[in-house]
Design an enzyme around this catalytic site. Structure first.
Site, mmCIF file in Angstrom:
data_model
loop_
_atom_site.group_PDB
_atom_site.id
_atom_site.type_symbol
_atom_site.label_atom_id
_atom_site.label_comp_id
_atom_site.label_asym_id
_atom_site.label_seq_id
_atom_site.Cartn_x
_atom_site.Cartn_y
_atom_site.Cartn_z
ATOM 1 N N GLY A 12 -3.208 -3.393 0.255
ATOM 2 C CA GLY A 12 -2.872 -2.833 -1.195
ATOM 3 C C GLY A 12 -1.938 -3.680 -1.940
ATOM 4 N N CYS A 13 -1.387 -2.870 -2.802
ATOM 5 C CA CYS A 13 -0.401 -3.395 -3.706
ATOM 6 C C CYS A 13 0.907 -3.898 -2.985
ATOM 7 C CB CYS A 13 -0.098 -2.406 -4.708
ATOM 8 S SG CYS A 13 1.476 -2.928 -5.647
ATOM 9 N N PHE A 14 1.168 -5.260 -3.191
ATOM 10 C CA PHE A 14 2.044 -5.959 -2.370
ATOM 11 C C PHE A 14 3.376 -5.528 -2.461
ATOM 12 C CE2 PHE A 14 1.174 -9.700 -5.153
ATOM 13 C CZ PHE A 14 1.708 -9.184 -6.194
ATOM 14 N N TRP A 15 4.062 -4.760 -3.577
ATOM 15 C CA TRP A 15 5.281 -4.250 -3.939
ATOM 16 C C TRP A 15 5.604 -3.088 -2.753
ATOM 17 C CZ3 TRP A 15 3.851 -2.374 -9.560
ATOM 18 C CH2 TRP A 15 3.680 -3.705 -10.242
ATOM 19 N N HIS A 155 2.458 3.236 -0.950
ATOM 20 C CA HIS A 155 2.903 3.065 0.486
ATOM 21 C C HIS A 155 3.824 3.936 0.995
ATOM 22 C CE1 HIS A 155 0.670 -0.578 -0.427
ATOM 23 N NE2 HIS A 155 0.462 -0.646 0.626
#
Length: 165
Positions: A12-15, A155
């Site tokens: 998912g979103c890497f942040w 996350h």
């Protein structure tokens, strides 16, 4: 560092992935970027087939590949195809980019453990893809949630370890 290795994952979103991994025991460095796609020098606006991934540098005296993969399966939903939270598309797929047969085998073992646990409602759909090249994302994506503490993430830690300790 003599005891350092790298791991390449996408969930998912890497942040959000980067923000959680950065504080884990044995993690030396994290960098977000693009991996597993079709073009060279991908950018946020042009990364066909690439996942939003993370390069994790770790100290082998403090942690190992199996523990990192275990944590990976605890902080994102590995049972959704091309989706995490509100983010949809192959950029947000769950993937482990293995660098050798040992990493692939360990990833397969952990996937079997996660599936057997029945903690997730579905079965793991994480792809195991051979590592090719990791392309660092633009500077404004690096350490994004440190720079923007109220930024979006889907996350979080959902479970304790899947591994027998």
């Amino acid at each position: 560092m003599a005891n350092s290795k790298k791991v390449y994952i996408a969930g998912g979103c890497f942040w959000g992935m980067e923000d959680l991994f950065r504080t884990r025991k044995g993690i030396v460095d994290t960098e977000v970027g693009y991996i597993g796609g079709e073009n060279e020098n991908p950018t946020y606006g042009n990364h066909p087939g690439h996942a939003e991934g993370i390069e994790i540098t770790y100290d082998t005296a403090e942690t190992d590949f199996k523990e990192i993969v275990d944590y990976f399966f605890r902080i994102h939903n590995p049972t959704t195809v091309d989706r995490q939270g509100n983010d949809r598309g192959s950029s947000y797929r769950s993937a482990i980019f293995f660098q050798n047969d040992e990493e692939k085998q360990i990833a397969e073992e952990v996937i079997a453990i996660v599936n057997k646990s029945n903690k997730w409602e579905g079965k793991v759909v994480t792809t195991l893809e051979p590592y090719t090249k990791f392309w660092p994302a633009e500077d404004y994506h690096q350490d994004y949630l440190v720079k923007n503490p109220n930024g979006y993430t889907c996350h979080f830690e959902r479970f304790g370890t899947f591994l027998d300790k």
